[in-house]
Motif scaffolding. Structure first.
Motif, PDB file in Angstrom:
ATOM      1  N   ILE A   1       0.774  -1.398  -0.050  1.00  0.00           N
ATOM      2  CA  ILE A   1       0.006   0.198   0.223  1.00  0.00           C
ATOM      3  C   ILE A   1       0.876   1.357   0.031  1.00  0.00           C
ATOM      4  O   ILE A   1       0.376   2.120  -1.035  1.00  0.00           O
ATOM      5  N   ARG A   2       1.784   1.168   1.619  1.00  0.00           N
ATOM      6  CA  ARG A   2       2.882   2.576   0.728  1.00  0.00           C
ATOM      7  C   ARG A   2       4.064   2.768  -0.489  1.00  0.00           C
ATOM      8  O   ARG A   2       3.889   3.920  -0.595  1.00  0.00           O
ATOM      9  N   ALA A   3       4.176   1.628  -1.015  1.00  0.00           N
ATOM     10  CA  ALA A   3       4.482   1.370  -2.104  1.00  0.00           C
ATOM     11  C   ALA A   3       3.952   2.208  -3.425  1.00  0.00           C
ATOM     12  O   ALA A   3       4.378   3.158  -3.520  1.00  0.00           O
ATOM     13  N   PHE A   4       2.799   1.303  -3.266  1.00  0.00           N
ATOM     14  CA  PHE A   4       1.718   1.845  -4.478  1.00  0.00           C
ATOM     15  C   PHE A   4       1.566   3.355  -4.158  1.00  0.00           C
ATOM     16  O   PHE A   4       1.467   4.208  -5.034  1.00  0.00           O
ATOM     17  N   PHE A   5       1.030   3.318  -2.627  1.00  0.00           N
ATOM     18  CA  PHE A   5       0.532   5.176  -2.590  1.00  0.00           C
ATOM     19  C   PHE A   5       1.537   6.366  -3.322  1.00  0.00           C
ATOM     20  O   PHE A   5       1.900   7.511  -3.512  1.00  0.00           O
ATOM     21  N   SER A   6       2.849   5.753  -3.000  1.00  0.00           N
ATOM     22  CA  SER A   6       4.375   6.593  -3.046  1.00  0.00           C
ATOM     23  C   SER A   6       4.364   6.631  -4.637  1.00  0.00           C
ATOM     24  O   SER A   6       4.613   7.467  -4.825  1.00  0.00           O
ATOM     25  N   GLY A   7       3.983   5.556  -5.764  1.00  0.00           N
ATOM     26  CA  GLY A   7       4.193   5.434  -6.986  1.00  0.00           C
ATOM     27  C   GLY A   7       3.991   6.873  -7.952  1.00  0.00           C
ATOM     28  O   GLY A   7       3.889   7.286  -8.792  1.00  0.00           O
ATOM     29  N   ILE A   8       1.936   6.643  -7.119  1.00  0.00           N
ATOM     30  CA  ILE A   8       1.080   7.375  -7.776  1.00  0.00           C
ATOM     31  C   ILE A   8       1.411   8.555  -7.601  1.00  0.00           C
ATOM     32  O   ILE A   8       1.455   9.690  -8.507  1.00  0.00           O
ATOM     33  N   ASP A   9       1.850   9.075  -5.920  1.00  0.00           N
ATOM     34  CA  ASP A   9       2.535  10.246  -6.447  1.00  0.00           C
ATOM     35  C   ASP A   9       3.440  10.586  -7.326  1.00  0.00           C
ATOM     36  O   ASP A   9       4.023  11.860  -7.728  1.00  0.00           O
ATOM     37  N   ASN A  10       5.093   9.942  -6.757  1.00  0.00           N
ATOM     38  CA  ASN A  10       6.105  10.581  -8.459  1.00  0.00           C
ATOM     39  C   ASN A  10       5.629  10.320  -9.409  1.00  0.00           C
ATOM     40  O   ASN A  10       5.796  10.502 -10.008  1.00  0.00           O
ATOM     41  N   PHE A  11       4.227   9.499  -9.940  1.00  0.00           N
ATOM     42  CA  PHE A  11       4.071   9.607 -11.273  1.00  0.00           C
ATOM     43  C   PHE A  11       4.145  10.290 -10.916  1.00  0.00           C
ATOM     44  O   PHE A  11       3.698  10.946 -13.019  1.00  0.00           O
TER      45      PHE A  11
ATOM     46  N   SER B   1       5.914  17.982 -14.184  1.00  0.00           N
ATOM     47  CA  SER B   1       6.975  18.324 -14.857  1.00  0.00           C
ATOM     48  C   SER B   1       6.703  18.293 -16.012  1.00  0.00           C
ATOM     49  O   SER B   1       8.106  18.853 -16.679  1.00  0.00           O
ATOM     50  N   ASP B   2       6.099  18.174 -16.851  1.00  0.00           N
ATOM     51  CA  ASP B   2       6.261  17.849 -18.431  1.00  0.00           C
ATOM     52  C   ASP B   2       5.317  18.209 -19.050  1.00  0.00           C
ATOM     53  O   ASP B   2       3.548  17.897 -19.227  1.00  0.00           O
TER      54      ASP B   2
ATOM     55  N   VAL C   1      -2.407  13.421 -19.593  1.00  0.00           N
ATOM     56  CA  VAL C   1      -2.861  13.185 -18.116  1.00  0.00           C
ATOM     57  C   VAL C   1      -3.729  13.722 -17.802  1.00  0.00           C
ATOM     58  O   VAL C   1      -5.665  12.764 -17.363  1.00  0.00           O
ATOM     59  N   GLU C   2      -3.981  15.506 -17.582  1.00  0.00           N
ATOM     60  CA  GLU C   2      -5.265  15.647 -17.743  1.00  0.00           C
ATOM     61  C   GLU C   2      -6.612  15.260 -18.199  1.00  0.00           C
ATOM     62  O   GLU C   2      -7.869  15.336 -17.751  1.00  0.00           O
ATOM     63  N   GLU C   3      -6.490  15.046 -19.375  1.00  0.00           N
ATOM     64  CA  GLU C   3      -7.547  15.200 -20.679  1.00  0.00           C
ATOM     65  C   GLU C   3      -8.178  13.250 -19.706  1.00  0.00           C
ATOM     66  O   GLU C   3      -9.413  13.156 -19.210  1.00  0.00           O
ATOM     67  N   ARG C   4      -7.175  12.489 -19.817  1.00  0.00           N
ATOM     68  CA  ARG C   4      -7.532  11.206 -18.690  1.00  0.00           C
ATOM     69  C   ARG C   4      -8.273  11.235 -17.728  1.00  0.00           C
ATOM     70  O   ARG C   4      -9.247  10.773 -17.912  1.00  0.00           O
TER      71      ARG C   4
END
Length: 184
Positions: free
Chosen positions: A137-147, A153-154, A161-164
């Motif tokens: 759970i922690r790794a997935f949440f951190s992965g979402i945040d880092n994603f 930043s691009d 991504v905003e459209e999706r």
């Protein structure tokens, strides 16, 4: 409902995907949390698809895991192993899948909590790796945040991504009388 709550990152990701997993975790529905994480990775891979691609693929799922899912400790679980786990859990509610057998992956077993997130003892069973559900759970949440940090930043990727994100399931409370379909 204020406009902040209408933001897809709040409505769909924080109050949706993450909150649903937290509720399962807090209530002890750990298998439910696993299903939501393993399918939640599908959603993240779908958001991350290249422009013009309509459906997330196995490769998208595996690449998202390899890039964004990280654990404490020395042992790595590969995106391919997570995809095999997803196939087993989603299609048969087991930790085994045809994909697992065909691709020579280690089977992922689950623990509720552990000092380290991943335990691998090849001297006991080289085909099994144990994963802490809390750590997942922690790794997935951190992965979402880092994603999302990476995405925003691009500028061009952020636009895609905003459209999706707008297409994900949003929940809005209704105010009014029976028969009215006006959202707050």
């Amino acid at each position: 409902m204020n406009s902040f709550e209408r933001d897809p990152l709040i409505n769909c990701i924080e109050n949706g995907i993450k909150n649903d997993i937290r509720i399962c975790q807090q209530s002890g529905a750990l298998r439910g949390a696993l299903v939501l994480i393993l399918t939640g990775i599908d959603y993240m891979a779908g958001l991350n698809m290249p422009n013009g691609q309509e459906k997330a693929t196995r490769r998208d799922y595996i690449e998202w895991c390899d890039r964004y899912i990280r654990f404490n400790g020395d042992h790595l679980i590969t995106g391919t192993e997570f995809y095999a786990a997803r196939c087993g859990m989603v299609h048969s509610y087991t930790s085994e899948s045809d994909f697992l057998a065909r691709n020579g992956c280690r089977q992922i077993g689950y623990m509720d909590k552990n000092e380290t997130d991943v335990v691998y003892k090849p001297q006991i069973n080289e085909n099994l790796v144990m994963l802490s559900i809390d750590g997942f759970i922690r790794a997935f949440f951190s992965g979402i945040d880092n994603f999302f940090i990476s995405v925003f930043s691009d500028g061009e990727k952020a636009r895609i991504v905003e459209e999706r994100l707008e297409k994900l399931v949003h929940i809005f409370p209704f105010q009014g009388t029976e028969g009215e379909l006006e959202a707050d």
